[in-house]
Motif scaffolding. Sequence first.
Motif, PDB file in Angstrom:
ATOM      1  N   ASP A  23     -11.096   9.624   5.333  1.00 33.44           N
ATOM      2  CA  ASP A  23     -11.573   8.312   6.124  1.00 33.44           C
ATOM      3  C   ASP A  23     -10.379   7.656   6.711  1.00 33.44           C
ATOM      4  OD1 ASP A  23     -13.493   6.611   7.373  1.00 33.44           O
ATOM      5  OD2 ASP A  23     -12.605   5.010   6.056  1.00 33.44           O
ATOM      6  N   GLY A  24      -9.212   7.554   5.875  1.00 27.88           N
ATOM      7  CA  GLY A  24      -7.917   6.639   6.098  1.00 27.88           C
ATOM      8  C   GLY A  24      -7.142   7.825   7.148  1.00 27.88           C
ATOM      9  N   THR A  84       0.828  -1.143   0.050  1.00 25.43           N
ATOM     10  CA  THR A  84      -0.008  -0.001  -0.010  1.00 25.43           C
ATOM     11  C   THR A  84       0.937   1.290   0.024  1.00 25.43           C
ATOM     12  OG1 THR A  84      -1.814  -1.090   1.034  1.00 25.43           O
ATOM     13  CG2 THR A  84      -1.782   1.121   1.286  1.00 25.43           C
ATOM     14  N   ARG A  96      -9.200   7.372  10.433  1.00 24.08           N
ATOM     15  CA  ARG A  96      -8.829   6.161  11.165  1.00 24.08           C
ATOM     16  C   ARG A  96      -7.402   5.786  11.502  1.00 24.08           C
ATOM     17  NH1 ARG A  96     -12.782   1.783   9.774  1.00 24.08           N
ATOM     18  NH2 ARG A  96     -14.501   2.646   8.621  1.00 24.08           N
ATOM     19  N   LEU A  97      -6.486   6.544  10.937  1.00 20.87           N
ATOM     20  CA  LEU A  97      -5.265   6.357  11.458  1.00 20.87           C
ATOM     21  C   LEU A  97      -4.759   7.308  12.606  1.00 20.87           C
ATOM     22  CD1 LEU A  97      -3.488   5.699   7.840  1.00 20.87           C
ATOM     23  CD2 LEU A  97      -3.638   4.097   9.832  1.00 20.87           C
TER      24      LEU A  97
END
Length: 166
Positions: free
Chosen positions: A154-155, A29, A158-159
Amino acid sequence: MPPSAARTPPIRSPKAPHAAAEGAPRGCTNFKLRRLLRVVARRYDAHFARAGLKGTQFSLLSAIVATEPVRPAELARAMGLDASTLTRNLQVLVEQGWVVQGPGDDARSRRIEATAAGRTKQAVARRHWEQAQLELNAVLGVERVAALHALVDDGLVRLGEDDPDR
């Protein structure tokens, strides 16, 4: 086959854990995101070059114009930069006469502000940024770009990032 015609084999990243599962991500990724970022940055930088800026300079100058006067620590936090990176990037803008650093509220603090020339440079570069945005939307499609923004936001949340648009 002449050496210049030889194909370079594709770079293969290590197999992701559980990559054999149906629908699981394949490849690294980090590598994929960095590659996408380089491709997108080249497109934007081609537009910014017409205004005599790099993308990083435009982002920093735009953040200063939007928040001035701003303390270096606040600016670094808002941009997700460490202090040394901010100092290095800021130096170029100061040398060009687009930004000034002055005294802050006390003897230990500083304030950063755009000069009139810096605000003009940012306004000119903003038109090139808009062209780059429109070009990317045309190439990828507005829906894909919107989905990409949503996925990135969103990432970030979430991180552990509180505000993805900072």
